[in-house]
Design an enzyme around this catalytic site. Sequence first.
Site, PDB file in Angstrom:
ATOM      1  N   ASP A  36     -35.897  -5.082  21.005  1.00 39.20           N
ATOM      2  CA  ASP A  36     -36.984  -4.300  21.611  1.00 39.20           C
ATOM      3  C   ASP A  36     -37.204  -4.715  23.070  1.00 39.20           C
ATOM      4  O   ASP A  36     -36.952  -5.853  23.438  1.00 39.20           O
ATOM      5  CB  ASP A  36     -38.275  -4.529  20.803  1.00 39.20           C
ATOM      6  N   GLY A  37     -37.694  -3.776  23.853  1.00 42.95           N
ATOM      7  CA  GLY A  37     -38.115  -4.108  25.219  1.00 42.95           C
ATOM      8  C   GLY A  37     -37.235  -3.549  26.324  1.00 42.95           C
ATOM      9  O   GLY A  37     -37.440  -3.876  27.497  1.00 42.95           O
ATOM     10  N   GLY A  39     -37.151  -0.511  27.515  1.00 39.22           N
ATOM     11  CA  GLY A  39     -37.956   0.351  28.386  1.00 39.22           C
ATOM     12  C   GLY A  39     -38.815  -0.472  29.333  1.00 39.22           C
ATOM     13  O   GLY A  39     -38.879  -0.212  30.538  1.00 39.22           O
ATOM     14  N   HIS A  53     -31.682   0.544  28.592  1.00 45.06           N
ATOM     15  CA  HIS A  53     -30.824   0.629  27.399  1.00 45.06           C
ATOM     16  C   HIS A  53     -29.401   0.140  27.721  1.00 45.06           C
ATOM     17  O   HIS A  53     -28.759  -0.511  26.910  1.00 45.06           O
ATOM     18  CB  HIS A  53     -30.773   2.063  26.878  1.00 45.06           C
ATOM     19  N   LEU A 147     -16.935 -11.910  11.924  1.00 41.66           N
ATOM     20  CA  LEU A 147     -18.318 -11.425  11.924  1.00 41.66           C
ATOM     21  C   LEU A 147     -18.406  -9.964  11.446  1.00 41.66           C
ATOM     22  O   LEU A 147     -17.647  -9.115  11.905  1.00 41.66           O
ATOM     23  CB  LEU A 147     -18.862 -11.515  13.356  1.00 41.66           C
ATOM     24  N   GLU A 223     -36.763 -15.436   7.286  1.00 47.19           N
ATOM     25  CA  GLU A 223     -37.582 -16.144   8.278  1.00 47.19           C
ATOM     26  C   GLU A 223     -37.700 -15.271   9.527  1.00 47.19           C
ATOM     27  O   GLU A 223     -36.698 -14.744  10.025  1.00 47.19           O
ATOM     28  CB  GLU A 223     -36.917 -17.483   8.657  1.00 47.19           C
TER      29      GLU A 223
HETATM   30  C1  FPP Z   1     -35.989  -0.582  21.847  1.00 50.58           C
HETATM   31  O1  FPP Z   1     -36.444  -0.691  23.178  1.00 50.58           O
HETATM   32  C2  FPP Z   1     -34.573  -0.309  21.849  1.00 50.58           C
HETATM   33  C3  FPP Z   1     -33.981   0.805  21.320  1.00 50.58           C
HETATM   34  C4  FPP Z   1     -34.735   1.875  20.654  1.00 50.58           C
HETATM   35  C5  FPP Z   1     -32.553   1.020  21.421  1.00 50.58           C
HETATM   36  C6  FPP Z   1     -31.682  -0.184  21.214  1.00 50.58           C
HETATM   37  C7  FPP Z   1     -30.407   0.099  21.852  1.00 50.58           C
HETATM   38  C8  FPP Z   1     -29.689  -0.765  22.565  1.00 50.58           C
HETATM   39  C9  FPP Z   1     -29.995  -2.204  22.702  1.00 50.58           C
HETATM   40  C10 FPP Z   1     -28.502  -0.239  23.272  1.00 50.58           C
HETATM   41  C11 FPP Z   1     -27.197  -0.774  22.785  1.00 50.58           C
HETATM   42  C12 FPP Z   1     -26.863  -0.442  21.390  1.00 50.58           C
HETATM   43  C13 FPP Z   1     -25.695   0.096  20.999  1.00 50.58           C
HETATM   44  C14 FPP Z   1     -25.311   0.029  19.585  1.00 50.58           C
HETATM   45  C15 FPP Z   1     -24.782   0.748  21.939  1.00 50.58           C
HETATM   46  P1  FPP Z   1     -37.550   0.323  23.685  1.00 50.58           P
HETATM   47  O2  FPP Z   1     -36.851   1.452  24.355  1.00 50.58           O
HETATM   48  O3  FPP Z   1     -38.442   0.724  22.562  1.00 50.58           O
HETATM   49  O4  FPP Z   1     -38.309  -0.578  24.724  1.00 50.58           O
HETATM   50  P2  FPP Z   1     -39.869  -0.533  25.070  1.00 50.58           P
HETATM   51  O5  FPP Z   1     -40.601  -0.857  23.783  1.00 50.58           O
HETATM   52  O6  FPP Z   1     -40.005  -1.592  26.090  1.00 50.58           O
HETATM   53  O7  FPP Z   1     -40.154   0.842  25.585  1.00 50.58           O
END
Ligand code: FPP
Length: 262
Positions: A36-37, A39, A53, A147, A223
Amino acid sequence: MGVLLIMVVKGNAVDKLDYNGIDCARIPEHIAIIMDGNGRWARKRHRPRPYGHRAGMEALRRIIEVCADLGVRILTVYAFSTENWKRPSEEVNFLMNLLVEYVNRELGALQDKNVRIRVLGMVEQLEPRIQQEIKRATRVTAENTGLVLNIALNYGGRAEIIEAARRAATLVSQGELTVDGIDEGTFSRLLFTEGLPDPDLLIRTAGEMRVSNFLLWQIAYTELWVTEVLWPDFSKDDLIRAIIDYQKRERRFGAIDVGKGR
Ligand code: FPP
């Protein structure tokens, strides 16, 4: 406590990956991550969300490498949830295209690392071109023994449980399973994570204290480790910190510690 120090030889260069402080006999077998994070990371830099992203994809690449080197057996990452469809269509498209780009760019490296790719989620609801990429990635890496990388895509924990319940009901109606035969073991085998052990450690970046419909069944005794670090900044050192913290915990799975009488 053993200490793990791994030398990785890349061409002529030698990278010393210092995992000092980790008990190599107790590496978590299965790590799950809510990435997360992205954005917020982009916003802090006055850049559009896709920029975050893309940086998140780089972080994933780094963390896969560390997990493979450490001998983690399974890494499950939350790439796109069933709720993420509520985002603007441009962002949804960007994330889907990023997956295709990731597979195209990283498949060779993942092969070299002996990584096996699996996708957890309602794959059949995705665009055909995305499904094709998923099939290609899973087919090409199917025989790899290192893995296991589970990419949760169009994944929701509740939807997964409902799907498993439907499959159990179908098997009962076909006479292939009895009602009494539905127990935790049989039910687990009907989930997307069929055949895999539950996560030992769930990491969530960007500070939110919730599980967001991720692996609801599987994290019953996992955990949890939450960090304020935003996913694109999540580093090898952060992962090591999480593992060392995990190794200090006492996992009782609902039992008591007989030695301590509590
Ligand atoms: C959450 O951050 C992240 C996502 C919804 C997408 C996760 C995707 C990636 C890490 C890109 C790479 C993955 C692959 C498999 C190519 P958010 O957008 O909700 O961030 P925020 O909460 O700060 O807005």
